[in-house]
Enzyme design. Sequence first.
Site, short mmCIF file in Angstrom:
data_model
loop_
_atom_site.label_atom_id
_atom_site.label_comp_id
_atom_site.label_asym_id
_atom_site.label_seq_id
_atom_site.Cartn_x
_atom_site.Cartn_y
_atom_site.Cartn_z
N ASP A 121 4.43 -28.37 -35.21
CA ASP A 121 5.14 -29.64 -35.09
C ASP A 121 4.20 -30.82 -35.17
OD1 ASP A 121 6.79 -27.47 -33.59
OD2 ASP A 121 8.20 -29.10 -34.08
N ARG A 141 16.83 -29.37 -36.33
CA ARG A 141 15.58 -29.20 -35.60
C ARG A 141 14.55 -28.61 -36.53
NH1 ARG A 141 15.19 -24.57 -36.74
NH2 ARG A 141 13.18 -24.50 -35.73
N GLY A 142 13.31 -28.60 -36.05
CA GLY A 142 12.20 -28.18 -36.91
C GLY A 142 11.54 -29.41 -37.47
C1 LIG Z 1 7.39 -26.05 -38.27
S1 LIG Z 1 8.95 -26.70 -37.96
C2 LIG Z 1 9.58 -25.48 -36.94
C3 LIG Z 1 9.11 -25.69 -35.55
O1 LIG Z 1 10.04 -26.51 -34.84
C4 LIG Z 1 10.44 -25.79 -33.70
O2 LIG Z 1 10.71 -26.60 -32.62
P1 LIG Z 1 12.25 -27.08 -32.35
O3 LIG Z 1 13.12 -25.90 -32.66
O4 LIG Z 1 12.24 -27.47 -30.89
O5 LIG Z 1 12.48 -28.24 -33.27
C5 LIG Z 1 9.29 -24.87 -33.44
O6 LIG Z 1 8.20 -25.53 -32.87
C6 LIG Z 1 9.01 -24.41 -34.83
O7 LIG Z 1 7.82 -23.79 -35.06
#
Ligand SMILES: CSC[C@H]1O[C@H](OP(=O)(O)O)[C@H](O)[C@@H]1O
Length: 338
Positions: A240, A51-52
Amino acid sequence: MSHVPVTLRWEGEVGGHLVLLDQTRLPREVVEFPCRTVEEVWDAIKRLVVRGAPAIGVAAGYAVCLSVKNGRASVHDVVEACRYLATSRPTAVNLFWALARMRRVAEAATAVDGPALAEALLAEARAIHEEDRQMCAAMGRHGADLLADLPEGAGILTHCNAGALATGGDGCGLAPVFELARRGKRPHVWVDETRPLLQGARLTAWELTQRGIDCTLICDSMAATVMRAGKVQAVMVGADRIAANGDAANKIGTYGVAVLAEAHGVPFYVTAPTSTVDLTIPSGDAIPIEERSAEEVTEGFGRRTAPVGVRVFNPAFDVTPYRLIRAIVTERGVFEPK
Ligand SMILES: CSC[C@H]1O[C@H](OP(=O)(O)O)[C@H](O)[C@@H]1O
């Protein structure tokens, strides 16, 4: 020993496979999650095994390479893999940016299938990964320069996880913090736990403690009190998707932190690579916001905390308007949204 986790890696050459660090098992277990099919990567992105935004993009590039069969790639299979992977999660534009790069390789192929295309796909996926590593390092330098004048021990609040685990390199939102630490500074990071999936508690707190960087974990609801007590000198988060006017989508709760930061005179910064910028949309109103299952809220991590059948709203992201963002740090430098 380096405390930079290996979020993902490709094992082997053409015909190899993708190995993910399973982020659903952290912080209790450090477990690898091998992926040998496009479908397995789709599922890993959906379940936040990986994720990220930047990490999702890098993983998607390698996922397309899993469409190769017996050392041969076909344009049809690449296009089908890109179409399928694009249905995994809608908000992080890095996913679509990486898939578009992989699709362009296939469309430029001189033969509709064969080993040459398979080699070209893996080369492109590796290039996406290496570029992300370089972008992370540059964001760290630019962000640390921006924060260089903060007093020793200054408080930096962050939301969700934008560390190495969110990228193919050494972080985006947290990259400036890591670089400050490398420069001998000792910032104090206030870590929002980040309900409902607790990326802050599970991942950011883990990354920071692994590196010996001072941090304090707080519930999201405590951020206002911490700022009012004067303990926060800057907010630094990832993104994101960033629209053409500078509006930035990030983990749900980020907009609230930005409003709190403005109310307390605290500068609010976003650090993200240019692969997160989507110039095709004029403002944040057009950013698709993923909605996730009710169970993430009513029985997170398997423990029911709300009555069966209660109505739930679970958007995974929100949008911070550019007027609340002091500056956006990218690998190309620091930009102040107008
Ligand atoms: C800037 S990438 C990290 C970003 O991604 C996370 O979302 P998720 O864990 O659902 O993929 C979150 O928005 C972070 O800031």
